[in-house]
Design a protein around this motif. Structure first.
Motif, PDB file in Angstrom:
ATOM      1  N   ARG A   1      44.159 -34.001  66.914  1.00 52.17           N
ATOM      2  CA  ARG A   1      42.621 -34.392  67.660  1.00 52.17           C
ATOM      3  C   ARG A   1      41.811 -33.080  67.463  1.00 52.17           C
ATOM      4  NH1 ARG A   1      44.897 -32.766  73.426  1.00 52.17           N
ATOM      5  NH2 ARG A   1      42.620 -32.108  73.613  1.00 52.17           N
ATOM      6  N   VAL A   2      41.999 -31.974  66.623  1.00 48.29           N
ATOM      7  CA  VAL A   2      41.097 -30.914  66.352  1.00 48.29           C
ATOM      8  C   VAL A   2      40.579 -31.570  64.857  1.00 48.29           C
ATOM      9  CG1 VAL A   2      40.900 -28.536  65.851  1.00 48.29           C
ATOM     10  CG2 VAL A   2      42.498 -29.507  67.636  1.00 48.29           C
ATOM     11  N   ASP A   3      39.325 -31.744  64.822  1.00 47.17           N
ATOM     12  CA  ASP A   3      38.747 -31.870  63.460  1.00 47.17           C
ATOM     13  C   ASP A   3      38.196 -30.700  62.934  1.00 47.17           C
ATOM     14  OD1 ASP A   3      37.050 -32.521  61.199  1.00 47.17           O
ATOM     15  OD2 ASP A   3      36.306 -34.210  62.175  1.00 47.17           O
ATOM     16  N   ILE A   4      39.212 -29.790  62.440  1.00 43.20           N
ATOM     17  CA  ILE A   4      38.763 -28.606  61.900  1.00 43.20           C
ATOM     18  C   ILE A   4      37.810 -28.201  61.240  1.00 43.20           C
ATOM     19  CG2 ILE A   4      39.909 -26.451  60.611  1.00 43.20           C
ATOM     20  CD1 ILE A   4      42.470 -27.094  61.828  1.00 43.20           C
ATOM     21  N   GLU A   5      37.634 -29.182  59.961  1.00 45.99           N
ATOM     22  CA  GLU A   5      36.444 -29.177  59.309  1.00 45.99           C
ATOM     23  C   GLU A   5      34.803 -29.324  59.835  1.00 45.99           C
ATOM     24  OE1 GLU A   5      34.559 -31.566  55.025  1.00 45.99           O
ATOM     25  OE2 GLU A   5      36.394 -32.522  56.566  1.00 45.99           O
ATOM     26  N   ALA A   6      34.941 -30.110  61.065  1.00 46.00           N
ATOM     27  CA  ALA A   6      33.634 -30.401  61.694  1.00 46.00           C
ATOM     28  C   ALA A   6      33.349 -28.856  62.688  1.00 46.00           C
ATOM     29  CB  ALA A   6      33.859 -31.507  62.688  1.00 46.00           C
ATOM     30  N   ILE A   7      34.517 -28.434  63.182  1.00 43.39           N
ATOM     31  CA  ILE A   7      34.283 -27.255  63.909  1.00 43.39           C
ATOM     32  C   ILE A   7      33.966 -26.164  62.886  1.00 43.39           C
ATOM     33  CG2 ILE A   7      35.719 -25.473  65.235  1.00 43.39           C
ATOM     34  CD1 ILE A   7      37.322 -27.724  66.424  1.00 43.39           C
TER      35      ILE A   7
ATOM     36  N   PHE B   1      31.722 -24.511  72.163  1.00 43.21           N
ATOM     37  CA  PHE B   1      32.939 -24.888  71.919  1.00 43.21           C
ATOM     38  C   PHE B   1      33.891 -24.998  73.358  1.00 43.21           C
ATOM     39  CE2 PHE B   1      31.390 -22.840  68.079  1.00 43.21           C
ATOM     40  CZ  PHE B   1      31.614 -23.801  67.300  1.00 43.21           C
ATOM     41  N   SER B   2      33.205 -24.957  74.289  1.00 42.34           N
ATOM     42  CA  SER B   2      33.783 -25.085  75.782  1.00 42.34           C
ATOM     43  C   SER B   2      34.870 -26.144  76.005  1.00 42.34           C
ATOM     44  CB  SER B   2      32.645 -24.885  76.780  1.00 42.34           C
ATOM     45  OG  SER B   2      31.949 -25.966  76.549  1.00 42.34           O
ATOM     46  N   ASP B   3      34.567 -27.155  75.207  1.00 39.98           N
ATOM     47  CA  ASP B   3      35.494 -28.592  75.439  1.00 39.98           C
ATOM     48  C   ASP B   3      36.679 -28.172  74.989  1.00 39.98           C
ATOM     49  OD1 ASP B   3      33.357 -29.545  76.798  1.00 39.98           O
ATOM     50  OD2 ASP B   3      32.394 -30.984  74.963  1.00 39.98           O
ATOM     51  N   LEU B   4      36.980 -27.205  73.972  1.00 36.40           N
ATOM     52  CA  LEU B   4      37.993 -26.970  73.274  1.00 36.40           C
ATOM     53  C   LEU B   4      39.244 -26.456  74.352  1.00 36.40           C
ATOM     54  CD1 LEU B   4      37.104 -25.728  69.701  1.00 36.40           C
ATOM     55  CD2 LEU B   4      37.775 -27.905  70.350  1.00 36.40           C
ATOM     56  N   SER B   5      40.335 -26.760  74.290  1.00 28.98           N
ATOM     57  CA  SER B   5      41.477 -26.264  75.087  1.00 28.98           C
ATOM     58  C   SER B   5      41.947 -24.869  74.379  1.00 28.98           C
ATOM     59  CB  SER B   5      42.402 -27.107  75.078  1.00 28.98           C
ATOM     60  OG  SER B   5      43.413 -27.247  73.856  1.00 28.98           O
ATOM     61  N   LEU B   6      42.527 -24.110  74.962  1.00 26.65           N
ATOM     62  CA  LEU B   6      43.185 -22.746  74.502  1.00 26.65           C
ATOM     63  C   LEU B   6      44.138 -23.249  73.327  1.00 26.65           C
ATOM     64  CD1 LEU B   6      43.283 -19.959  74.751  1.00 26.65           C
ATOM     65  CD2 LEU B   6      45.228 -20.087  76.147  1.00 26.65           C
ATOM     66  N   VAL B   7      44.903 -24.030  73.430  1.00 32.18           N
ATOM     67  CA  VAL B   7      45.570 -24.384  72.358  1.00 32.18           C
ATOM     68  C   VAL B   7      44.718 -24.859  70.899  1.00 32.18           C
ATOM     69  CG1 VAL B   7      47.505 -26.209  71.335  1.00 32.18           C
ATOM     70  CG2 VAL B   7      47.618 -24.835  73.617  1.00 32.18           C
ATOM     71  N   GLU B   8      43.700 -25.622  71.273  1.00 32.83           N
ATOM     72  CA  GLU B   8      42.988 -26.163  70.081  1.00 32.83           C
ATOM     73  C   GLU B   8      42.091 -24.837  69.461  1.00 32.83           C
ATOM     74  OE1 GLU B   8      41.900 -30.810  71.580  1.00 32.83           O
ATOM     75  OE2 GLU B   8      40.847 -28.889  72.373  1.00 32.83           O
ATOM     76  N   ARG B   9      41.454 -24.004  70.452  1.00 37.67           N
ATOM     77  CA  ARG B   9      40.958 -22.769  69.952  1.00 37.67           C
ATOM     78  C   ARG B   9      41.755 -21.997  68.933  1.00 37.67           C
ATOM     79  NH1 ARG B   9      38.519 -22.701  74.939  1.00 37.67           N
ATOM     80  NH2 ARG B   9      39.732 -20.808  75.690  1.00 37.67           N
ATOM     81  N   ASN B  10      43.040 -21.903  69.633  1.00 38.82           N
ATOM     82  CA  ASN B  10      43.889 -20.963  68.788  1.00 38.82           C
ATOM     83  C   ASN B  10      44.325 -21.768  67.420  1.00 38.82           C
ATOM     84  OD1 ASN B  10      44.167 -18.917  70.693  1.00 38.82           O
ATOM     85  ND2 ASN B  10      45.703 -19.740  71.715  1.00 38.82           N
ATOM     86  N   ARG B  11      44.369 -22.927  67.685  1.00 35.55           N
ATOM     87  CA  ARG B  11      44.613 -23.519  66.009  1.00 35.55           C
ATOM     88  C   ARG B  11      43.593 -23.323  65.362  1.00 35.55           C
ATOM     89  NH1 ARG B  11      46.277 -24.765  62.190  1.00 35.55           N
ATOM     90  NH2 ARG B  11      47.031 -26.723  61.228  1.00 35.55           N
ATOM     91  N   VAL B  12      42.491 -23.701  65.488  1.00 39.77           N
ATOM     92  CA  VAL B  12      41.189 -23.494  64.859  1.00 39.77           C
ATOM     93  C   VAL B  12      41.083 -22.145  64.261  1.00 39.77           C
ATOM     94  CG1 VAL B  12      38.834 -23.525  64.488  1.00 39.77           C
ATOM     95  CG2 VAL B  12      39.934 -25.268  65.728  1.00 39.77           C
ATOM     96  N   LEU B  13      41.550 -21.045  65.028  1.00 36.51           N
ATOM     97  CA  LEU B  13      41.232 -19.651  64.785  1.00 36.51           C
ATOM     98  C   LEU B  13      42.228 -19.388  63.709  1.00 36.51           C
ATOM     99  CD1 LEU B  13      40.135 -16.705  65.010  1.00 36.51           C
ATOM    100  CD2 LEU B  13      41.708 -16.617  67.012  1.00 36.51           C
ATOM    101  N   GLU B  14      43.646 -19.899  64.011  1.00 36.05           N
ATOM    102  CA  GLU B  14      44.734 -19.453  63.031  1.00 36.05           C
ATOM    103  C   GLU B  14      44.370 -20.053  61.665  1.00 36.05           C
ATOM    104  OE1 GLU B  14      49.657 -19.540  63.026  1.00 36.05           O
ATOM    105  OE2 GLU B  14      48.413 -20.760  64.244  1.00 36.05           O
TER     106      GLU B  14
END
Length: 597
Positions: A374-380, A461-474
């Motif tokens: 679900r997380v398009d890291i490249e786009a984010i 980035f308010s639409d991102l869940s906590l799990v998704e934000r952490n995944r992108v950050l990592e």
């Protein structure tokens, strides 16, 4: 009885380290000015106290009074004569050994050998200078040297602690007293706090070193030493620079293993598991900013204020006069790391290595595939980069001219905080750019990570869940670490082989992460540097590409080695050597030993 004596001696040491005198205030044209009033040789003297130091000085004077009262209550009717014999804080004899004792179990930096060699040689007309940013081990080196003195040497050794309220004349008088009493080895700590140090530094070499005294000067305002070396101490001092701490010392001296730990926290001697303090200077954004302010910004400002009676500020004078120089220096350091982060966010997240890293991470953690997909890291990442560019164009556009920034960066280089590594284009070898490397990696990592976290907290980035934000950050953290590992290898290799040319070589498509060209031997080595712990043929595809290798050999001679530096085990894959990066850094010859960045 022994306990009482030890307590009394500790009180005496504390009293000797604190300033004497009294605070007085004067009002001129409605503005308040503070001075420290002291007596010297029966005469009263007043020393100006900056407004932001008044409260600290008031507390130190009050503490000295309380300790003197406690000493009297304990049966000592007055401060002992050997304390009053010196105008400043001077430790000799048993006090000196007790001062050094806490570091008895500490391992020694590579620089220690040169310090010890200076103390063992016949006295000449030079002084030894230990200079470097705060928390890089200067005082520890001095204490270790004291512990290694023989009984005879210790009996003729002294340690002087300078405070901002001391003067060069006062230090001169104390040194003369020591010389008259036969002391031959003297360590003078925080000597750059003397407001007239730069202008009068020749005193140490011309008056005392030439008469047989071994003098070791140390201080955190290392820019002041650079100024003194170019003028008053020209050709009369040897500099040992402590700011850069190579990986092998982080591992060997501090007892902390792993290149990732070094990239997160390296740069000071304040993290060390078994040997040093547990708390890292760069553990948080707050502690990092505090370090930049105290160790770097104030270092530059104080050194400039004391050099040529404040006449060397150049274009920075207006910032200093408006009390904005410290914040300007902070902003330049932060901007260097923001540019680094922007460069990282601009990299291609579709590369094979990153895809492999993501898949390995997913398998290791057994994370649900649907969350990752679900997380398009490249786009984010593109959105983060765009947001950072907007911020650079607004918030980061401070009221600093190009001249201000250029001068501040010059001073950062003189402090050994920044260095430049060449990025060479094969299409135009004369068109060289420079990659700015911060010599304290923990500082860069803390600021880069805090910046990405702040961007992810933006409303966009308010639409991102906590799990998704952490995944992108990592994921971005991993990319930051990869780029920092490249910079680390480039910097340490350049320091270890000063006769070689170390650079990044770019082609129209792709690049060699590092080329080590030896002009004397007329050959070169080519490297790929990967943060991954797993090997893959895609990692060395450029190293074995005939066209790139042929162009490189035409320009830089035969390629004698093709290596991939990564975090896994060392082995050979045909003509390519895989080398563990920690092994590589650990075995570099003399990396970082007494070198100027």
């Amino acid at each position: 009885m022994a306990d009482e004596r030890a307590k009394r001696e500790e009180l005496i040491r504390q009293i000797a380290s604190l300033p004497t005198g009294s605070l007085t205030k004067k009002t001129v044209k409605g503005r308040e000015y503070w001075y420290l009033r002291v007596k010297e040789n029966g005469k009263r003297r007043e020393v100006y106290v900056p407004r932001d130091e008044v409260e600290s000085l008031r507390e130190q004077l009050a503490l000295r009074k309380r300790l003197e009262q406690e000493l009297v209550k304990g049966g000592q009717r007055e401060v002992p004569p050997h304390v009053e014999a010196f105008e400043g804080s001077v430790l000799v004899g048993d006090e000196l050994r007790e001062f050094a004792a806490p570091v008895a179990s500490f391992k020694k930096r590579a620089l220690y050998g040169k310090l010890r060699a200076f103390l063992e040689r016949e006295p000449r007309d030079k002084v030894l200078v230990l200079c470097g940013l705060r928390r890089t081990g200067k005082t520890t080196l001095v204490r270790q040297a004291i512990l290694d003195l023989s009984s005879d040497e210790l009996a003729r050794a002294a340690f002087m602690q300078v405070t901002p309220f001391d003067t060069l004349a006062q230090v001169n008088r104390d040194l003369r007293k020591l010389a008259e009493r036969g002391y031959r080895t003297v360590f003078v700590d925080e000597v750059t706090l003397l407001s007239d140090f730069v202008e009068g530094a020749a005193l140490f070499s011309d008056v005392f070193a030439t008469r047989g005294m071994r003098l070791v000067l140390s201080g955190t305002d290392s820019l002041g030493f650079v100024f003194a070396e170019s003028e008053q101490l020209y050709d009369r001092c040897a500099l040992l620079r402590t700011t850069f701490i190579p990986y092998r010392e982080f591992e060997g001296v501090l007892g902390v293993e792993g290149v990732d730990e070094y990239l997160r926290y390296g740069g000071t001697m304040s993290l060390g598991g078994r040997n040093y303090n547990e708390q890292s200077t760069f553990a948080s954004k707050g502690s990092t900013d505090e370090y930049i302010d105290s160790a770097i910004a104030r270092n530059i400002q104080h050194s400039l204020k004391c050099y040529q009676d404040g006449g060397h500020f150049r274009s920075l004078q207006e910032l200093y006069d408006s009390d904005e120089l410290t914040s300007a220096i902070n902003r330049v350091v932060e901007d260097v790391n923001h540019r680094f982060t922007l460069d990282v966010l601009s990299r291609d997240f579709k590369s094979h290595d990153l895809a492999l890293s993501a898949r390995n991470l997913r398998q290791d953690r057994k994370e649900p595939t649907d969350i990752l997909d679900r997380v398009d890291i490249e786009a984010i990442t593109r959105r983060l980069r765009d947001l950072l560019e907007i911020r650079d164009a607004t918030e980061r556009s401070v009221e600093l001219s190009e001249g201000h920034v250029a001068e501040i960066r010059e001073y950062l280089a003189l402090l050994d905080l920044v260095a430049g590594v060449s990025v060479v284009s094969m299409e135009n070898l004369n068109d060289r750019r420079f990659r700015t490397i911060i010599s304290q990696p923990g500082l860069r990592y803390a600021q880069a990570e805090a910046l990405v976290e702040s961007l992810l907290a933006d409303d966009e980035f308010s639409d991102l869940s906590l799990v998704e934000r952490n995944r992108v950050l990592e994921r971005i953290r991993s990319e930051i670490m990869g780029r920092m590992m490249e910079d680390l290898v480039l910097l340490e290799t350049a320091l270890a082989f000063p006769r070689k040319q170390i650079f990044v070589l770019q082609f129209p498509v792709g690049e060699f992460d590092m080329v080590a060209f030896d002009p004397d031997a007329a050959h070169c080595e080519i490297y790929e540097i990967k943060h991954s712990a797993k090997a893959s043929p895609q990692q060395y595809r450029f190293l074995v590409e005939d066209g790139k290798c042929a162009q490189t050999e035409h320009r830089f001679g035969p390629i004698v080695a093709k290596r991939v530096l990564y975090r896994g085990k060392s082995f050979n894959e045909g003509e390519v050597e895989y080398v563990n990066v920690e092994e590589y850094l650990r075995n570099l010859p003399g990396a970082g030993e007494d070198r100027v960045l």
